[in-house]
Structures are given as C-alpha cells and as structure tokens.
Motif scaffolding. Structure first.
Motif, PDB file in Angstrom:
ATOM      1  N   VAL A   1       0.862  -1.183   0.000  1.00 25.03           N
ATOM      2  CA  VAL A   1       0.000   0.000   0.000  1.00 25.03           C
ATOM      3  C   VAL A   1       0.900   1.236   0.000  1.00 25.03           C
ATOM      4  O   VAL A   1       1.996   1.218   0.561  1.00 25.03           O
ATOM      5  N   LEU A   2       0.417   2.297  -0.647  1.00 26.68           N
ATOM      6  CA  LEU A   2       1.204   3.532  -0.704  1.00 26.68           C
ATOM      7  C   LEU A   2       1.077   4.310   0.596  1.00 26.68           C
ATOM      8  O   LEU A   2       2.003   5.001   1.013  1.00 26.68           O
ATOM      9  N   ALA A   3      -0.069   4.173   1.254  1.00 31.54           N
ATOM     10  CA  ALA A   3      -0.317   4.887   2.514  1.00 31.54           C
ATOM     11  C   ALA A   3      -1.397   4.157   3.292  1.00 31.54           C
ATOM     12  O   ALA A   3      -2.125   3.325   2.738  1.00 31.54           O
ATOM     13  N   TYR A   4      -1.486   4.460   4.592  1.00 30.70           N
ATOM     14  CA  TYR A   4      -2.598   3.938   5.385  1.00 30.70           C
ATOM     15  C   TYR A   4      -2.886   4.892   6.530  1.00 30.70           C
ATOM     16  O   TYR A   4      -2.089   5.772   6.865  1.00 30.70           O
ATOM     17  N   PHE A   5      -4.042   4.730   7.112  1.00 23.68           N
ATOM     18  CA  PHE A   5      -4.490   5.566   8.232  1.00 23.68           C
ATOM     19  C   PHE A   5      -5.477   4.750   9.061  1.00 23.68           C
ATOM     20  O   PHE A   5      -6.047   3.773   8.556  1.00 23.68           O
TER      21      PHE A   5
ATOM     22  N   VAL B   1       0.177   7.603   7.183  1.00 25.59           N
ATOM     23  CA  VAL B   1       1.574   7.224   6.971  1.00 25.59           C
ATOM     24  C   VAL B   1       1.739   6.905   5.493  1.00 25.59           C
ATOM     25  O   VAL B   1       0.929   6.168   4.924  1.00 25.59           O
ATOM     26  N   CYS B   2       2.772   7.465   4.862  1.00 26.70           N
ATOM     27  CA  CYS B   2       3.006   7.243   3.435  1.00 26.70           C
ATOM     28  C   CYS B   2       4.416   6.694   3.216  1.00 26.70           C
ATOM     29  O   CYS B   2       5.326   6.954   4.014  1.00 26.70           O
ATOM     30  N   GLN B   3       4.564   5.936   2.138  1.00 29.37           N
ATOM     31  CA  GLN B   3       5.880   5.419   1.787  1.00 29.37           C
ATOM     32  C   GLN B   3       6.848   6.580   1.521  1.00 29.37           C
ATOM     33  O   GLN B   3       6.466   7.612   0.971  1.00 29.37           O
TER      34      GLN B   3
END
Length: 245
Positions: A76-80, A201-203
């Motif tokens: 995933v590129l980002a998560y929350f 949070v992002c890569q």
C-alpha cells in the motif's frame, strides 16, 4: 507563494496521472470509526480529504497488524490512522494531524486512576495492535496485558482479571457503554491520561511523499473552513460534516 503552491499541486496531479495504477490507501476496522469502506467517522473524513486531494485512489481494509505489514511490504502507498510509536520510521513519512486520540482509563467504580503514575503497579488491559503512547508503553513499572478487542477487556475488568483498561474515547467507550456492566465502570473523557496525534503514513518514495504533501494540504483546507477542528490542549476533535456539504 500562491503561484508556487498551485504549480506544486499541478506537478503532483501530473505525477499521479502518469502512475501505472491508482494509489492504494489502507485502513483497518475500528468500532465507530472504520466500519467498512463506506461507513465510519474516519471513512467520512478520508472521503473529504480525498475529494480535496483530487486523486483517484483505492481503499483497502485489513486487520491492524496485516495493514502495518502490508505497508512494510510496500503493498500500500499509505494507510491511516496511525500514531507515532507504530510508524516504521526508516521508510515512511507522515501527514499533518487528522485527529487527536485521547487515552482514557476505565476502571471499576471502587478504583480511581488520575494519572499515568497511578497506572504503575497495576495490571492494565489494552488491545493488540493499538497505540497508547510511549510514555505508557515504555514505562517498565506499568504491566500491560493485551487482548484481541475491547469487549474482552471489559469482561476481564468485571471479573477483576485486570485492574484497569486503557483505550480511546470512541471505540473503547463504545464497548463499555454496550456492556451490561457499564454502570460498574467509571471513566472521564475530559481527563485523558495522554493526547496523541493521529495521521496518515506514506511510503518514503516520490509517490508517497507527494501523496502525503497533498493530504496535508487537504487537511489544512478542512481546518481553514472549520470542517475539522483540533484542540491539542483538551484533546478534542470535531468534524463538522454540515459545513462540508
């Protein structure tokens, strides 16, 4: 400065438009906050943010631990949502704060806990995969006993297998209030033990950094228009959906 901002966003949009596929953004089930891909307070906030980001993305839901592992594996590129203590710091960037998480203590009526210091020497119930702040989790005098969910912790508290529960003002409070033993449990949402910043949070890649920058700008827009209000001193967060319509 305004021209630079406009040009910067144009570069971001062009960059994402040239990407081979939609950015994948992840989240995980949290009672009241992330119910499914369409329902929950965090899902509503995410939709408002994505409308302002103006980038078509795909939302996926997994368990908390699975999502964190998916991020580490670059799936995933980002998560929350996430908190600082769980961020894989070497390969991640974070957005501006999207929410404030109050850490509330829940005890039986005959016990009073007013501070983190009061937790020392007690057996504290918590939920695996959730964050409670390093001030609590890194304190060697506090014994934390993790369970799979808040419902289990409520049952353990009633049976006196744990002395207290640490949790938030939404999902943990939801579990307590839906218990038949709610009248035996005390808590005060206006007196949190700790207030933690919540964010995306992002890569730490060109795509991820661009996405996090765009998300932060969307958050700033929501705050400027009074749709999202964060009070760091009290820990209160308000999402005014009426203004977003």
């Amino acid at each position: 400065m305004r021209l630079f901002t406009i040009l910067f966003f144009c570069v971001i949009c062009t960059f994402f438009a040239n990407s081979a596929s939609k950015p994948i953004i992840g989240s995980y089930y949290i009672p009241g906050l992330v119910i499914d891909k369409s329902h929950g307070l965090f899902i509503q906030l995410h939709k408002l943010i994505m409308e302002r980001v103006a980038v078509e993305s795909e939302l996926v839901l997994q368990s908390t631990k699975s999502m964190q592992n998916s991020f580490k594996d670059n799936q995933v590129l980002a998560y929350f949502p996430e908190l600082w203590e769980n961020v894989p710091k070497k390969n991640a960037v974070i957005s501006d704060t999207i929410w404030l998480k109050k850490i509330i203590v829940y005890t039986l009526n005959n016990r009073q806990v007013n501070s983190i210091k009061d937790l020392e020497g007690l057996n504290i119930g918590a939920v695996s995969g959730y964050s409670y702040g390093e001030t609590i989790t890194n304190n060697p005098k506090i014994s934390i006993d993790y369970a799979d969910n808040d419902d289990i912790n409520v049952e353990r508290l009633i049976k006196r297998r744990i002395d207290a529960i640490i949790g938030d003002q939404i999902s943990t409070q939801f579990a307590v209030n839906n218990s038949q033993f709610k009248d035996r449990i005390r808590y005060d949402v206006d007196k949190p033990l700790e207030v933690l910043n919540v964010f995306y949070v992002c890569q730490k890649t060109l795509d991820g950094i661009a996405l996090c920058e765009h998300i932060s700008s969307a958050i700033a827009n929501l705050r400027e228009n009074g749709i999202l209000m964060l009070n760091a001193s009290s820990g209160e967060t308000q999402l005014n959906l009426q203004l977003a319509r």
